[in-house]
Design a protein around this motif. Structure first.
Motif, PDB file in Angstrom:
ATOM      1  N   LEU A   1       0.833  -1.210   0.000  1.00  0.00           N
ATOM      2  CA  LEU A   1       0.000   0.000   0.000  1.00  0.00           C
ATOM      3  C   LEU A   1       0.862   1.251   0.000  1.00  0.00           C
ATOM      4  CD1 LEU A   1      -2.885  -0.859   2.500  1.00  0.00           C
ATOM      5  CD2 LEU A   1      -3.064  -0.402   0.035  1.00  0.00           C
ATOM      6  N   ALA A   2       1.932   1.227   0.793  1.00  0.00           N
ATOM      7  CA  ALA A   2       2.851   2.374   0.830  1.00  0.00           C
ATOM      8  C   ALA A   2       3.410   2.621  -0.569  1.00  0.00           C
ATOM      9  CB  ALA A   2       3.979   2.124   1.823  1.00  0.00           C
TER      10      ALA A   2
ATOM     11  N   ALA B   1      17.519  -1.656  11.246  1.00  0.00           N
ATOM     12  CA  ALA B   1      17.179  -0.233  11.123  1.00  0.00           C
ATOM     13  C   ALA B   1      16.926   0.184   9.676  1.00  0.00           C
ATOM     14  CB  ALA B   1      18.295   0.622  11.709  1.00  0.00           C
ATOM     15  N   GLU B   2      17.296  -0.673   8.741  1.00  0.00           N
ATOM     16  CA  GLU B   2      17.129  -0.311   7.319  1.00  0.00           C
ATOM     17  C   GLU B   2      15.656  -0.267   6.935  1.00  0.00           C
ATOM     18  OE1 GLU B   2      19.437  -3.044   4.949  1.00  0.00           O
ATOM     19  OE2 GLU B   2      21.264  -2.456   6.037  1.00  0.00           O
ATOM     20  N   LEU B   3      15.356   0.586   5.971  1.00  0.00           N
ATOM     21  CA  LEU B   3      13.994   0.624   5.442  1.00  0.00           C
ATOM     22  C   LEU B   3      13.683  -0.736   4.805  1.00  0.00           C
ATOM     23  CD1 LEU B   3      13.769   4.207   3.860  1.00  0.00           C
ATOM     24  CD2 LEU B   3      13.065   3.461   6.142  1.00  0.00           C
ATOM     25  N   ALA B   4      12.403  -1.095   4.833  1.00  0.00           N
ATOM     26  CA  ALA B   4      11.983  -2.403   4.333  1.00  0.00           C
ATOM     27  C   ALA B   4      12.475  -2.610   2.905  1.00  0.00           C
ATOM     28  CB  ALA B   4      10.458  -2.499   4.375  1.00  0.00           C
ATOM     29  N   PRO B   5      13.031  -3.778   2.614  1.00  0.00           N
ATOM     30  CA  PRO B   5      13.584  -4.010   1.273  1.00  0.00           C
ATOM     31  C   PRO B   5      12.526  -3.889   0.171  1.00  0.00           C
ATOM     32  CG  PRO B   5      13.676  -6.025   2.619  1.00  0.00           C
ATOM     33  CD  PRO B   5      13.221  -4.923   3.514  1.00  0.00           C
ATOM     34  N   GLY B   6      11.267  -4.180   0.493  1.00  0.00           N
ATOM     35  CA  GLY B   6      10.212  -4.096  -0.524  1.00  0.00           C
ATOM     36  C   GLY B   6       9.682  -2.694  -0.747  1.00  0.00           C
ATOM     37  N   LEU B   7      10.177  -1.744   0.034  1.00  0.00           N
ATOM     38  CA  LEU B   7       9.660  -0.367  -0.075  1.00  0.00           C
ATOM     39  C   LEU B   7      10.333   0.353  -1.242  1.00  0.00           C
ATOM     40  CD1 LEU B   7       7.899   1.875   1.267  1.00  0.00           C
ATOM     41  CD2 LEU B   7       9.958   2.528   2.548  1.00  0.00           C
ATOM     42  N   MET B   8       9.518   0.933  -2.107  1.00  0.00           N
ATOM     43  CA  MET B   8      10.040   1.753  -3.222  1.00  0.00           C
ATOM     44  C   MET B   8      10.758   2.973  -2.651  1.00  0.00           C
ATOM     45  SD  MET B   8       7.056   2.164  -6.064  1.00  0.00           S
ATOM     46  CE  MET B   8       7.287   3.944  -5.978  1.00  0.00           C
ATOM     47  N   ARG B   9      11.971   3.191  -3.113  1.00  0.00           N
ATOM     48  CA  ARG B   9      12.767   4.269  -2.542  1.00  0.00           C
ATOM     49  C   ARG B   9      12.909   5.476  -3.463  1.00  0.00           C
ATOM     50  NH1 ARG B   9      16.340   3.116   1.513  1.00  0.00           N
ATOM     51  NH2 ARG B   9      16.601   5.354   1.430  1.00  0.00           N
TER      52      ARG B   9
ATOM     53  N   GLY C   1      -0.176  22.494  12.673  1.00  0.00           N
ATOM     54  CA  GLY C   1      -1.092  23.212  11.790  1.00  0.00           C
ATOM     55  C   GLY C   1      -1.335  22.560  10.444  1.00  0.00           C
ATOM     56  N   PHE C   2      -0.839  21.360  10.230  1.00  0.00           N
ATOM     57  CA  PHE C   2      -1.114  20.660   8.976  1.00  0.00           C
ATOM     58  C   PHE C   2      -2.501  20.019   9.053  1.00  0.00           C
ATOM     59  CE2 PHE C   2       3.569  20.441   9.410  1.00  0.00           C
ATOM     60  CZ  PHE C   2       3.914  21.135   8.253  1.00  0.00           C
ATOM     61  N   ARG C   3      -3.222  20.053   7.928  1.00  0.00           N
ATOM     62  CA  ARG C   3      -4.448  19.265   7.869  1.00  0.00           C
ATOM     63  C   ARG C   3      -3.969  17.818   7.758  1.00  0.00           C
ATOM     64  NH1 ARG C   3      -7.649  20.476   2.997  1.00  0.00           N
ATOM     65  NH2 ARG C   3      -7.625  22.593   3.835  1.00  0.00           N
ATOM     66  N   THR C   4      -4.312  17.017   8.768  1.00  0.00           N
ATOM     67  CA  THR C   4      -3.659  15.713   8.939  1.00  0.00           C
ATOM     68  C   THR C   4      -4.629  14.570   8.702  1.00  0.00           C
ATOM     69  OG1 THR C   4      -2.201  16.737  10.566  1.00  0.00           O
ATOM     70  CG2 THR C   4      -2.280  14.318  10.541  1.00  0.00           C
ATOM     71  N   HIS C   5      -4.202  13.638   7.841  1.00  0.00           N
ATOM     72  CA  HIS C   5      -5.016  12.476   7.485  1.00  0.00           C
ATOM     73  C   HIS C   5      -4.274  11.211   7.925  1.00  0.00           C
ATOM     74  CE1 HIS C   5      -7.190  15.130   4.544  1.00  0.00           C
ATOM     75  NE2 HIS C   5      -6.036  15.749   4.645  1.00  0.00           N
ATOM     76  N   LEU C   6      -5.019  10.263   8.440  1.00  0.00           N
ATOM     77  CA  LEU C   6      -4.460   8.949   8.768  1.00  0.00           C
ATOM     78  C   LEU C   6      -4.975   7.957   7.724  1.00  0.00           C
ATOM     79  CD1 LEU C   6      -3.025   7.133  11.016  1.00  0.00           C
ATOM     80  CD2 LEU C   6      -5.364   6.567  11.699  1.00  0.00           C
ATOM     81  N   VAL C   7      -4.064   7.284   7.043  1.00  0.00           N
ATOM     82  CA  VAL C   7      -4.490   6.250   6.087  1.00  0.00           C
ATOM     83  C   VAL C   7      -4.589   4.945   6.871  1.00  0.00           C
ATOM     84  CG1 VAL C   7      -4.135   5.257   3.805  1.00  0.00           C
ATOM     85  CG2 VAL C   7      -3.132   7.494   4.339  1.00  0.00           C
ATOM     86  N   GLU C   8      -5.774   4.725   7.409  1.00  0.00           N
ATOM     87  CA  GLU C   8      -5.963   3.721   8.462  1.00  0.00           C
ATOM     88  C   GLU C   8      -5.552   2.305   8.044  1.00  0.00           C
ATOM     89  OE1 GLU C   8      -9.979   3.550   9.908  1.00  0.00           O
ATOM     90  OE2 GLU C   8      -9.444   2.220  11.572  1.00  0.00           O
ATOM     91  N   ASP C   9      -5.931   1.903   6.837  1.00  0.00           N
ATOM     92  CA  ASP C   9      -5.642   0.524   6.419  1.00  0.00           C
ATOM     93  C   ASP C   9      -4.174   0.340   6.022  1.00  0.00           C
ATOM     94  OD1 ASP C   9      -6.517   2.271   4.274  1.00  0.00           O
ATOM     95  OD2 ASP C   9      -6.374   0.549   2.937  1.00  0.00           O
ATOM     96  N   ALA C  10      -3.436   1.426   5.967  1.00  0.00           N
ATOM     97  CA  ALA C  10      -1.999   1.328   5.645  1.00  0.00           C
ATOM     98  C   ALA C  10      -1.154   1.485   6.909  1.00  0.00           C
ATOM     99  CB  ALA C  10      -1.626   2.374   4.595  1.00  0.00           C
ATOM    100  N   CYS C  11      -1.765   1.178   8.061  1.00  0.00           N
ATOM    101  CA  CYS C  11      -1.064   1.208   9.356  1.00  0.00           C
ATOM    102  C   CYS C  11      -1.317  -0.117  10.072  1.00  0.00           C
ATOM    103  CB  CYS C  11      -1.616   2.326  10.240  1.00  0.00           C
ATOM    104  SG  CYS C  11      -1.431   3.985   9.560  1.00  0.00           S
TER     105      CYS C  11
ATOM    106  N   GLU D   1      -7.966   3.346  -0.470  1.00  0.00           N
ATOM    107  CA  GLU D   1      -8.786   3.276  -1.681  1.00  0.00           C
ATOM    108  C   GLU D   1      -9.251   4.659  -2.131  1.00  0.00           C
ATOM    109  OE1 GLU D   1     -12.439   0.317  -2.984  1.00  0.00           O
ATOM    110  OE2 GLU D   1     -12.611   1.550  -1.177  1.00  0.00           O
ATOM    111  N   GLN D   2      -9.625   5.492  -1.161  1.00  0.00           N
ATOM    112  CA  GLN D   2     -10.078   6.851  -1.493  1.00  0.00           C
ATOM    113  C   GLN D   2      -8.992   7.639  -2.210  1.00  0.00           C
ATOM    114  OE1 GLN D   2     -11.479   7.200   2.899  1.00  0.00           O
ATOM    115  NE2 GLN D   2     -12.253   9.024   1.886  1.00  0.00           N
ATOM    116  N   LEU D   3      -7.756   7.394  -1.831  1.00  0.00           N
ATOM    117  CA  LEU D   3      -6.632   8.138  -2.419  1.00  0.00           C
ATOM    118  C   LEU D   3      -6.255   7.554  -3.773  1.00  0.00           C
ATOM    119  CD1 LEU D   3      -4.472   8.360   0.802  1.00  0.00           C
ATOM    120  CD2 LEU D   3      -6.150   9.993  -0.038  1.00  0.00           C
ATOM    121  N   LEU D   4      -6.390   6.243  -3.894  1.00  0.00           N
ATOM    122  CA  LEU D   4      -5.949   5.580  -5.124  1.00  0.00           C
ATOM    123  C   LEU D   4      -6.941   5.767  -6.253  1.00  0.00           C
ATOM    124  CD1 LEU D   4      -4.548   2.349  -3.452  1.00  0.00           C
ATOM    125  CD2 LEU D   4      -3.224   4.199  -4.486  1.00  0.00           C
TER     126      LEU D   4
END
Ligand code: VGL
Ligand code: ZN
Length: 210
Positions: free
Chosen positions: A30-31, A89-97, A163-173, A201-204
């Motif tokens: 999802l990330a 500590a490394e970022l996940a190997p499957g994560l697009m960098r 002060g940021f309008r903050t959204h949580l992408v719930e299913d991606a946590c 899904e709303q974002l995609l």
């Protein structure tokens, strides 16, 4: 301008890691997909020195899950995790960098933990993430990652406070749930603070309020 904040997508928080978050690996695809919906993508990286005060191993006789008193604050103890320059500590190997604009390291001060990607737990030191987002004229942030009830929660709450309008992408946590309702309570606390809870899904599909 909107930004995607990827919180602590690191080996130690994935299955098999030192502080594995149950099903933490489920958020990686999802990330990756969500990055395509954002011009600006940043990541946080838990990055502790080996003698960090949040590690139970650095408090003789103490175990993970126990709480110790440090100077003015209490500290929940964790297994040794995300030690600087280790595989964990490394970022996940499957994560697009290739689309991540900048990575912000946190938890580097021995004496204080840093759940938030913006500040340490005492709000003494900024990581630079807030300034970076401001420079880029970001108004909306979308937060996802690990763990819902710790670093995601604190990052989202600080984002609201800044002060940021903050959204949580719930299913991606995914969360730790040391106590069974921790994730549920964290989401409630975020909502109460003004965080807008959305689904990936709303974002995609381009629908929703981003
Ligand atoms: C985290 C506990 C300790 C997290 C980091 O990324 O949520 N949790 N360090
Ligand atoms: Zn940590």
């Amino acid at each position: 301008m909107k930004a995607l904040i990827l919180v602590d997508l690191q080996n130690d928080f994935l299955p098999g890691g030192a502080l594995a978050v149950p099903n933490g690996d489920a958020v990686i695809p999802l990330a990756n997909q969500l990055q395509g919906a954002f011009k600006l993508v940043v990541a946080t990286q838990d990055w502790h020195p080996a003698n960090h005060s949040s590690f139970a191993a650095n408090h003789p006789g103490r175990k993970p899950g126990e709480v110790v008193q440090l100077k003015k604050r209490s500290q929940l103890l964790w297994p040794t995790h995300c030690v600087q320059n280790t595989h964990g500590a490394e970022l996940a190997p499957g994560l697009m960098r290739n689309r991540i604009n900048k990575v912000f390291k946190k938890g580097i001060d021995t004496d204080i933990d840093s759940y938030s990607g913006f500040f340490d737990n005492g709000h003494q030191r900024a990581t630079g993430l807030g300034e970076f987002l401001r420079e880029k004229k970001v108004k909306d942030v979308y937060v996802l990652g690990l763990a819902t009830d710790y670093c995601v929660n604190f990052t989202a709450l600080d984002a609201v406070e800044l002060g940021f309008r903050t959204h949580l992408v719930e299913d991606a946590c995914r969360g730790v749930n040391l106590k069974p309702d921790d994730v549920k309570n964290a989401i409630e606390a975020m909502k109460k603070a003004g965080v807008i809870v959305v689904k990936s899904e709303q974002l995609l599909t381009g629908k929703g309020n981003h």
